[in-house]
Scaffold this motif. Sequence first.
Motif, mmCIF file in Angstrom:
data_model
loop_
_atom_site.group_PDB
_atom_site.id
_atom_site.type_symbol
_atom_site.label_atom_id
_atom_site.label_comp_id
_atom_site.label_asym_id
_atom_site.label_seq_id
_atom_site.Cartn_x
_atom_site.Cartn_y
_atom_site.Cartn_z
ATOM 1 N N UNK A 71 0.873 -1.169 0.000
ATOM 2 C CA UNK A 71 0.000 0.000 0.000
ATOM 3 C C UNK A 71 0.919 1.231 0.000
ATOM 4 N N UNK A 72 0.948 1.931 -1.120
ATOM 5 C CA UNK A 72 1.893 3.050 -1.225
ATOM 6 C C UNK A 72 1.418 4.003 -2.326
ATOM 7 N N UNK A 73 2.188 5.003 -2.594
ATOM 8 C CA UNK A 73 1.815 6.046 -3.550
ATOM 9 C C UNK A 73 1.285 5.523 -4.894
ATOM 10 N N UNK A 74 1.910 4.469 -5.457
ATOM 11 C CA UNK A 74 1.425 4.025 -6.773
ATOM 12 C C UNK A 74 -0.013 3.483 -6.773
ATOM 13 N N UNK A 75 -0.623 3.350 -5.586
ATOM 14 C CA UNK A 75 -2.033 2.931 -5.541
ATOM 15 C C UNK A 75 -2.958 4.001 -6.125
ATOM 16 N N UNK A 76 -2.425 5.220 -6.256
ATOM 17 C CA UNK A 76 -3.295 6.345 -6.583
ATOM 18 C C UNK A 76 -2.754 7.115 -7.787
ATOM 19 N N UNK A 77 -3.682 7.584 -8.616
ATOM 20 C CA UNK A 77 -3.249 8.350 -9.785
ATOM 21 C C UNK A 77 -3.157 9.841 -9.478
ATOM 22 N N UNK A 78 -3.652 10.247 -8.289
ATOM 23 C CA UNK A 78 -3.416 11.624 -7.845
ATOM 24 C C UNK A 78 -3.210 11.589 -6.332
ATOM 25 N N UNK A 79 -2.711 12.674 -5.779
ATOM 26 C CA UNK A 79 -2.378 12.680 -4.351
ATOM 27 C C UNK A 79 -3.221 13.696 -3.604
ATOM 28 N N UNK A 80 -3.825 13.263 -2.485
ATOM 29 C CA UNK A 80 -4.530 14.214 -1.620
ATOM 30 C C UNK A 80 -3.508 15.133 -0.955
ATOM 31 N N UNK A 81 -2.376 14.559 -0.544
ATOM 32 C CA UNK A 81 -1.320 15.340 0.095
ATOM 33 C C UNK A 81 0.036 14.836 -0.402
ATOM 34 N N UNK A 101 -0.594 9.672 4.000
ATOM 35 C CA UNK A 101 -1.456 9.053 5.010
ATOM 36 C C UNK A 101 -2.397 8.108 4.253
ATOM 37 N N UNK A 102 -2.160 6.793 4.383
ATOM 38 C CA UNK A 102 -2.858 5.837 3.509
ATOM 39 C C UNK A 102 -4.373 5.991 3.477
ATOM 40 N N UNK A 103 -5.014 6.102 4.646
ATOM 41 C CA UNK A 103 -6.476 6.130 4.639
ATOM 42 C C UNK A 103 -7.030 7.423 4.036
ATOM 43 N N UNK A 104 -6.316 8.520 4.214
ATOM 44 C CA UNK A 104 -6.748 9.782 3.597
ATOM 45 C C UNK A 104 -6.677 9.657 2.077
ATOM 46 N N UNK A 105 -5.588 9.064 1.594
ATOM 47 C CA UNK A 105 -5.443 8.897 0.141
ATOM 48 C C UNK A 105 -6.517 7.958 -0.400
ATOM 49 N N UNK A 106 -6.816 6.902 0.381
ATOM 50 C CA UNK A 106 -7.847 5.954 -0.079
ATOM 51 C C UNK A 106 -9.204 6.647 -0.190
ATOM 52 N N UNK A 107 -9.549 7.449 0.819
ATOM 53 C CA UNK A 107 -10.863 8.106 0.779
ATOM 54 C C UNK A 107 -10.938 9.103 -0.378
ATOM 55 N N UNK A 108 -9.843 9.785 -0.595
ATOM 56 C CA UNK A 108 -9.795 10.742 -1.714
ATOM 57 C C UNK A 108 -9.918 10.002 -3.050
ATOM 58 N N UNK A 154 -4.965 -1.497 -11.395
ATOM 59 C CA UNK A 154 -4.863 -2.809 -10.740
ATOM 60 C C UNK A 154 -5.861 -2.923 -9.575
ATOM 61 N N UNK A 155 -6.034 -1.852 -8.837
ATOM 62 C CA UNK A 155 -6.943 -1.875 -7.694
ATOM 63 C C UNK A 155 -8.393 -1.749 -8.133
ATOM 64 N N UNK A 156 -8.643 -0.893 -9.119
ATOM 65 C CA UNK A 156 -10.016 -0.762 -9.621
ATOM 66 C C UNK A 156 -10.533 -2.104 -10.087
ATOM 67 N N UNK A 157 -9.675 -2.827 -10.765
ATOM 68 C CA UNK A 157 -10.077 -4.133 -11.286
ATOM 69 C C UNK A 157 -10.444 -5.089 -10.152
ATOM 70 N N UNK A 164 -4.976 -5.056 2.436
ATOM 71 C CA UNK A 164 -4.581 -3.669 2.756
ATOM 72 C C UNK A 164 -5.014 -2.704 1.648
ATOM 73 N N UNK A 165 -4.823 -3.132 0.401
ATOM 74 C CA UNK A 165 -4.997 -2.211 -0.726
ATOM 75 C C UNK A 165 -6.425 -2.198 -1.271
ATOM 76 N N UNK A 166 -7.075 -3.374 -1.276
ATOM 77 C CA UNK A 166 -8.397 -3.463 -1.907
ATOM 78 C C UNK A 166 -9.525 -3.150 -0.912
#
Length: 252
Positions: free
Chosen positions: A49-59, A64-71, A81-84, A115-117
Motif C-alpha cells: 500500500x503506497x503512492x502508486x495505488x493512486x493516480x493523484x495525491x490528496x497530500x 497518510x494511507x487512509x486519507x489517500x484511499x478516501x480521496x 490494478x486496484x479498480x479491477x 490492505x490495498x483493496x
Amino acid sequence: MKNALIIYAHPEPKSFNAALCDRAVSVLSEVGYEVVVSDLHAQNFSPLLDRPDFTSAADPDYFKPQTEQMQAVEGDSFAAELKSEMDKLERADLLIFQFPLWWFGLPAILKGWVDRVFAMGFAYGPGIGNYSRGRFKGRKAMLSLSTGGPLSHFANDGLSGALDVVLWPIQNGMLNFTGFSVLPPFVAPGPARIGDNERAALLTAWEARLRSIDETRPLNFHDLDDFDLKGPEPGRLKPGITGRTVGQRSGL
Ligand SMILES: Cc1cc2nc3c(=O)[nH]c(=O)nc-3n(C[C@H](O)[C@H](O)[C@H](O)COP(=O)(O)OP(=O)(O)OC[C@H]3O[C@@H](n4cnc5c(N)ncnc54)[C@H](O)[C@@H]3O)c2cc1C
C-alpha cells in the motif's frame, strides 16, 4: 447467476493450493456460480500500500494511507490494478481466500491485497459502517487454507493454538469487520506430510463443502448492537450479554 471470487495466493502452479483452487472453480461452476480467480502471483500483484495505488495525491507532502484511499474513492483515482480487484469484489456474492498458512496468517501477497483493496471509503470507514452493519452485509466469505502442521496442532490445547484464535485476525478483523457472513473455514492439514490417497481425500472433502456451500451456516459473531459503543469502556459487550466468538470451536 451468483458470482464467486477466489483470491488465490501461492507461488507454485503445481502446489496443493493450486489443486484446491482448481477444484473450487470446477465445483462452484457446476453448482451455479460464475467464478472469477485473482491469481495474485500470476498477476504479479504488489502487496505494498503506497503512492502508486493512486493516480493523484490528496497530500503530496505526507502520505497518510487512509486519507489517500478516501480521496481516491471520491476522485475515482485508484490505480487500474486496484479498480479491477474492487470491481470483482463488488460483483462477488461469495469471496474465498485460498492460501497456505504462513507465519500463522496470510501470505504477504494476500495480506497486501486486503490492505490495498479493502480501502477506507470503499470497504469500511466514515458513512459506511462496519461489522454487522458493514459494507458487504448479505455476502459470504470463507477461508480455504493448508497448513504445515497436523490438525492436532490447532486444537484448543494444541501447539499452535486453537484454529479460530489463529484465524481470528482474518475472520473477524477483515471479513466480519467489513460485513461478510463468514462461513466455517476449510483446512487441509499438512498436505506435504501425507500420501496421494490422503490428499485425494482432502480434495473430495473440499468438494463436499463446496457443494453444500449455500446451505452452510455462518460462524457466530456478535451483532454490533451487543456492544456498548458509547460508555466509559467503548467496544465491550453490554452487561448481560454473554459469550465470545473466539474460543467457540468451528467444527474441529
Ligand atoms: C514462510 C512460511 C511460513 C509458514 N508458516 C506456517 C505456520 O505458521 N503454520 C503452519 O502450520 N505451517 C506453516 N508453513 C507451512 C505451510 O503452511 C505449508 O507448507 C503449506 O500449507 C503446504 O501447502 P502447499 O500448497 O504449499 O503444499 P505443496 O508442498 O505444494 O503440496 C503438497 C503435496 O501435494 C501434491 N499435490 C499437488 N497437487 C495435487 C493433487 N491434485 N492431488 C494430490 N496431490 C497433489 C504436491 O505435489 C506435493 O507433493 C509455512 C511455510 C512457509 C513457506
